[in-house]
Design an enzyme around this catalytic site. Structure first.
Site, short mmCIF file in Angstrom:
data_model
loop_
_atom_site.label_atom_id
_atom_site.label_comp_id
_atom_site.label_asym_id
_atom_site.label_seq_id
_atom_site.Cartn_x
_atom_site.Cartn_y
_atom_site.Cartn_z
N GLU A 34 7.39 -5.46 3.48
CA GLU A 34 7.22 -5.98 4.84
C GLU A 34 7.19 -7.50 4.71
O GLU A 34 6.46 -8.02 3.87
CB GLU A 34 5.90 -5.50 5.45
CG GLU A 34 5.76 -5.97 6.89
CD GLU A 34 4.37 -5.76 7.48
OE1 GLU A 34 3.44 -5.42 6.73
OE2 GLU A 34 4.24 -5.94 8.70
N ARG A 258 -0.54 2.19 -8.12
CA ARG A 258 -0.47 0.74 -8.04
C ARG A 258 -0.90 0.11 -9.36
O ARG A 258 -1.83 0.58 -10.00
CB ARG A 258 -1.49 0.29 -6.99
CG ARG A 258 -0.96 -0.36 -5.80
CD ARG A 258 -2.11 -0.78 -4.91
NE ARG A 258 -2.99 -1.72 -5.59
CZ ARG A 258 -4.10 -2.22 -5.05
NH1 ARG A 258 -4.47 -1.83 -3.85
NH2 ARG A 258 -4.84 -3.08 -5.70
N LYS A 268 -2.67 -8.34 -0.11
CA LYS A 268 -2.05 -9.45 0.61
C LYS A 268 -3.06 -10.11 1.54
O LYS A 268 -3.01 -11.31 1.75
CB LYS A 268 -0.88 -8.94 1.45
CG LYS A 268 0.45 -8.95 0.72
CD LYS A 268 1.58 -8.77 1.74
CE LYS A 268 2.84 -8.30 1.07
NZ LYS A 268 3.86 -7.91 2.03
#
Length: 555
Positions: A34, A258, A268
């Site tokens: 994104e 992850r 983020k």
RNA sequence: AGUUCCAUUGUGUAAAGGUAGCACAACUGAUUUUGGUUCAGUUAGUCUAGGUUCGAAUCCUGGUGGAACUACCA
């Protein structure tokens, strides 16, 4: 012997699919960020994984911007992401934006409504949250759930036309309000947002949610293996549900854990906070785990690729130690970086029996690991700068460097012997006087003397100056992501140390931003992007392994 | 609490029922005009209790421990 490299679980899946002739023998992956921030080292592992798998199996990999939320997304981020992917050494086969599919996704929504599988809900955010139920508690159906297909079609069309304000209505899938998986309890498909989108402008005022966009986008691009992180595992039943009900190309989702790195955060949200609250100078601050940050710090793309390959991919929780990443950086830089000399904490050294005047030029090998790196001429003279801690007045037993009466070699130069120490009134060493052995010149040493230590130096009359920035870990705690609240509590106050004027050898004045060197015995240093001809700035990329420190720890 | 996922040396990963291996880290030693590099070596692991089997890290069951999910974010 065939060197059979073991497969990770994703490669196993792919090879099995290939063996079974699935997808016509195609492998097609995608990297779908994104555009709401800069890429970090966690994304780098995903990039290496997706592009690497495509490369290995002769397939394709797309770059797709998942831009379904107009509020958070910006063109600046799109550009930085494309730049970072290229810098890491990968090329996408196709470039897509989820926003390019808004028309198609809208048609999919209409198709679901026609099948009686989606409905318009007038409930408020609060009402939807309240009727969602809870873990272990079933939700309640809203009164709008049983509207007719015709009514839903009309209301959805009116939503699209902009007849309603933000939040007035949503489109939901009709699945099961009692489903144990919260995501299957009539998930939202579309919401109203009268907002400007970075690519579609004001064309749309309804935007699809992640779940209604991602799988269908994969399907539209004929993605065969849609790889994402483990937190999306609960979304997979929904992913499959849309594909089944819409009867479109069956992409499949696979999840991996992850990657976490010790002493760093990957969220983020938190990285953004570090930037906006000015704990760091920007997204590309060399202490940041962002791709742009580590690039500025001097980490090479190749070392990051090697690192990602080596840590592999699995499904269990993990925290990889920073030292593993640093190993790959050293390994790569050791081959590539020219050796030069710089003195960070200088003290004057005078060779009393060396002739006064302009001195001489020494012929120096640039990199013992790479003969092709060639040689350079380096000025030597009577007065030099050496590192303050390369001299000790009262040395411990295994100290191999300069001490009163002790001999040491000046790298590329002569063997010297310390004779006298000059101090100021407070007892600080200001000058060291020594004598040199003329027959000991590097390259044709006939002195027959062997010394244990070699130190670095810079000729005082020829030296240039530079600013040196030394970085350490940003966080004191090993796993800052486990902590919430204020960063101040676990930020390392010594994460940045600036040396305003260090002495460097003259040839280094020509160095350009991005050039990386090994400062002999000190570490790897990279010329910063803010450097100018008047003001050279070096970032310390990574330290060398320090054998002396180990020795001291033992004592 | 429900659902789902996970558990192998300090760390990250291999071993598709048959010798627990690799890399990093740590530690020894050798080489070295960088206390770097290189080379040789050492230490150290299958969460637990049962079961299936000639044989289990692997398959089954229970336990323990960890993670994820309750945004009109992705």
């Amino acid at each position: 012997m065939s060197e059979e490299k073991s497969l990770n679980f994703l490669e196993e899946i792919i090879e099995q699919d290939l063996a079974e002739g699935k997808n016509g023998g195609r492998v097609h992956t995608r990297f779908p960020p994104e555009p709401n921030g800069y890429l970090h080292i966690g994304h780098a592992t995903s990039i290496c994984l997706n592009f690497g798998l495509a490369r290995k199996y002769n397939g394709k990999c797309n770059l797709r911007f998942d831009d379904t939320n107009p509020i958070t997304e910006e063109t600046e981020y799109v550009e930085s992401i494309m730049n970072d992917v290229k810098w890491l050494g990968f090329e996408w086969d196709e470039l897509h934006f989820t926003s390019d599919y808004f028309g198609q996704l809208h048609d999919y929504a209409v198709a679901l409504i026609k099948k009686g599988l989606a409905y318009v809900d007038d409930s408020s955010v609060e009402e939807i949250a309240a009727t969602k139920g809870d873990i272990g508690v079933p939700g309640k159906e809203t009164p709008y759930r049983n509207r007719s297909v015709e009514e839903n079609l009309q209301l959805f069309e009116e939503m699209r036309q902009g007849k309603y304000p933000d939040g007035a209505k949503v489109l939901r899938a009709k699945i099961d309000m009692a489903h144990p998986n919260l995501l299957m309890r009539d998930p939202l498909l579309y919401r109203i947002k009268h907002a400007h989108h970075h690519r579609t402008g004001n064309t749309w005022c309804i935007y699809p949610m992640y779940d209604f966009a991602h799988g269908q986008s994969d399907s539209l691009e004929q993605i065969t293996h849609s790889i994402c992180t483990l937190e999306f595992i609960h979304h997979r039943p929904l992913y499959d549900w849309f594909i089944e009900k819409l009867e479109i190309f069956p992409s499949h989702q696979y999840e991996f854990a992850r990657r976490n790195l010790s002493y760093t955060v990957m969220s983020k949200r938190k990285l953004l906070k570090l930037v906006t609250d000015k704990y760091v100078s920007g997204w590309d601050d060399p202490r940041m785990p962002t791709v742009s940050g580590i690039r500025r710090r001097g980490f090479t793309a190749e070392s990051i690729r090697n690192f990602c390959d080596r840590i592999g991919v699995a499904k269990r929780d993990n925290v990889t130690d920073m030292s593993l990443m640093e190993f790959f950086v050293r390994e790569d830089l050791n081959k590539k970086a020219n050796r030069v000399m710089a003195v960070l904490d200088p003290v004057k050294l005078v060779i009393t029996n060396y002739p006064e005047g302009n001195g001489e030029m020494l012929h120096c090998e640039n990199n013992p690991e790479d003969p092709a790196a060639g040689f350079r001429e380096l000025p030597f003279s009577r007065e030099l700068w050496i590192e303050r801690d390369d001299f000790m007045e009262n040395p411990p037993k295994k100290y191999f460097r300069l001490a009163p009466g002790q001999m040491v070699r000046l790298k590329h130069g002569y063997i010297i012997k310390a004779e006298e120490v000059i101090k100021d009134t407070e007892g600080n060493v200001t000058e060291i006087h020594c004598t040199y052995i003329p027959e000991s010149k590097s390259g044709n040493d006939t002195s027959g003397i062997n010394v244990k230590g070699t130190i670095h130096w810079v000729s005082a009359p020829h030296a240039k100056t530079a600013e040196i920035r030394m970085y350490d870990r940003l966080f004191r705690v090993e796993d800052p992501s486990s902590e919430d609240g204020d960063f101040r509590d676990f930020i390392n106050p010594d994460s940045l140390k600036v040396i305003p004027t260090a002495y460097i050898e003259p040839a280094l004045a020509e160095a350009k931003a991005g050039d990386t060197f090994q400062f002999l015995r000190l570490g790897y240093f990279c010329v910063d992007t803010d450097t100018t001809a008047d003001h050279l700035i070096f970032n310390r990329t990574v330290t060398l392994k320090d054998g002396w420190a180990k020795e001291q720890k033992k004592a």
